[in-house]
Design an enzyme around this catalytic site. Structure first.
Site, PDB file in Angstrom:
ATOM      1  N   TYR A 164      -6.170  47.543  61.710  1.00  0.00           N
ATOM      2  CA  TYR A 164      -7.311  47.192  60.856  1.00  0.00           C
ATOM      3  C   TYR A 164      -7.830  45.798  61.189  1.00  0.00           C
ATOM      4  CZ  TYR A 164      -9.738  45.521  56.658  1.00  0.00           C
ATOM      5  OH  TYR A 164     -10.649  44.959  55.797  1.00  0.00           O
ATOM      6  N   LYS A 170     -11.502  44.642  63.060  1.00  0.00           N
ATOM      7  CA  LYS A 170     -12.453  43.681  62.511  1.00  0.00           C
ATOM      8  C   LYS A 170     -12.674  42.502  63.466  1.00  0.00           C
ATOM      9  CE  LYS A 170     -14.035  45.337  58.666  1.00  0.00           C
ATOM     10  NZ  LYS A 170     -15.488  45.611  58.544  1.00  0.00           N
ATOM     11  N   GLY A 184     -19.100  52.182  48.425  1.00  0.00           N
ATOM     12  CA  GLY A 184     -17.853  51.439  48.449  1.00  0.00           C
ATOM     13  C   GLY A 184     -17.841  50.379  47.364  1.00  0.00           C
ATOM     14  N   PHE A 185     -16.718  49.744  47.205  1.00  0.00           N
ATOM     15  CA  PHE A 185     -16.523  48.805  46.095  1.00  0.00           C
ATOM     16  C   PHE A 185     -17.495  47.624  46.187  1.00  0.00           C
ATOM     17  CE2 PHE A 185     -13.255  45.727  44.076  1.00  0.00           C
ATOM     18  CZ  PHE A 185     -13.861  45.848  42.841  1.00  0.00           C
ATOM     19  N   ILE A 186     -17.502  46.943  47.313  1.00  0.00           N
ATOM     20  CA  ILE A 186     -18.389  45.791  47.464  1.00  0.00           C
ATOM     21  C   ILE A 186     -19.828  46.232  47.649  1.00  0.00           C
ATOM     22  CG2 ILE A 186     -18.882  43.746  48.877  1.00  0.00           C
ATOM     23  CD1 ILE A 186     -15.853  43.724  49.588  1.00  0.00           C
TER      24      ILE A 186
END
Length: 323
Positions: A151, A155, A10-12
């Site tokens: 979403y 979280k 993933g990006f992070i």
């Protein structure tokens, strides 16, 4: 040190893994390479990591506890859970996968940390938790009981589980609420990537509202990765914002990309989506106090790096679906 990084493609996760390896650590990276967005970008990031020593990859879904158990045969100094289903609007269409990954997946990892006595856990959370009614800039102490999307709700559930496991089993937990992360090889469903592609390829640029009514606290991916790694130290249980503390109005983002790309945007105005938060703005005092962290990359520098990366890889990036 040996770290487990979930969502390493993933990006992070990619950038956190890269930085940990550069510091001489061993990283066991897991990712299921799902198709939440075009997997070509994920495979490109993974290919960058697989050239580095002390990186070991497993294609595993954090919802699959049995597969995770075999990975936890090794002892980890910390687990950094960056695997997630992200995206506000997609969560409205398919909330079940968000609960599976963000809640059940987090529970699986916490249980295995308990079983194997891993004492440090880092969770990726989101600024979307702050909803519509909290005052700006958003503070970690704000009430997050009004999520606007599945979403954000998922979280919220993951954060609550982390608190329970800290209380019951003394697992040291750092939760990061990220604010609009952008940069080279970013998520193609996020505005910065989309705007660069749409303007570069002379496609209509979708703008929700008039472009002046909403703003985002854009945070460069390398700044985010530095913050995550700083949060590996013992902190008890804490929630920390990582943002730029400098919100950018949407239309100003478009104007800067127009300047850097050298093309004019063709704007296509659409109504606001009810799950969207109109504005984000991070209070980052806590990150400074606990971690000595401050963002280092200006918005112009970060967008310039994204545009340059796009132009370097345009032969394949121009065809990535942006939703």
């Amino acid at each position: 040190m040996k770290y487990l990084v979930t969502g390493c493609a993933g990006f992070i996760g990619w950038k956190v893994t890269e930085f940990l390896l550069a510091d001489g650590h061993t990283v066991i990276g897991i990712d299921n390479l799902n198709d939440a967005y075009d997997v070509t970008v994920k495979k490109w990031r993974l290919s960058q990591l697989q050239t580095l020593p002390e990186f070991h990859f497993h294609r595993v879904d954090i919802c699959d506890r049995a597969s995770l158990e075999s990975i936890f045969d090794e002892h980890f100094d910390a687990v950094i859970n960056l695997a997630a289903r992200a995206g506000v609007r997609q969560s409205v269409e398919n909330p079940w996968v968000y609960i599976d990954t963000n809640v059940t997946g987090t529970l699986n990892l916490l249980e295995l940390c308990r079983d194997t006595e891993v004492k440090k856990f880092v969770l990726a959370s989101t600024s979307s938790l702050y909803g519509a009614k909290n005052p700006l800039p958003f503070s970690e102490e704000a009430n997050t009981d009004g999520p606007l999307s599945p979403y954000a709700a998922s979280k919220k559930g993951a954060e609550a589980l982390c608190h329970s496991y800290h209380h019951l089993y003394d697992i040291d937990v750092t939760i990061f609420r990220f604010f609009t992360v952008y940069g080279p090889a970013g998520r193609p469903d996020m505005s910065a990537f989309r705007f660069v592609q749409w303007i570069s390829e002379e496609k209509p640029v979708i703008v929700y509202g008039d472009g002046k009514q909403s703003s985002r606290d854009y945070t460069y991916v390398e700044d985010i990765a530095r913050g995550v790694i700083a949060g590996l130290k013992p902190l008890g249980y804490t929630v920390i914002n990582l943002g730029s503390d400098s919100p950018i109005v949407l239309i100003d983002t478009i104007r800067l990309i127009e300047e850097l790309v050298g093309k004019k945007a063709e704007l296509s105005h659409q109504p606001f989506h009810p799950a969207d938060v109109r504005a984000t703005w991070a209070n980052i005092q806590k990150a400074g106090q606990l971690l000595g962290w401050q963002p280092q990359v200006t918005f112009r520098e970060g967008i310039t790096a994204l545009v340059e990366w796009y132009q370097e890889h345009r032969d394949w990036v121009k065809d990535i679906p942006t939703g």
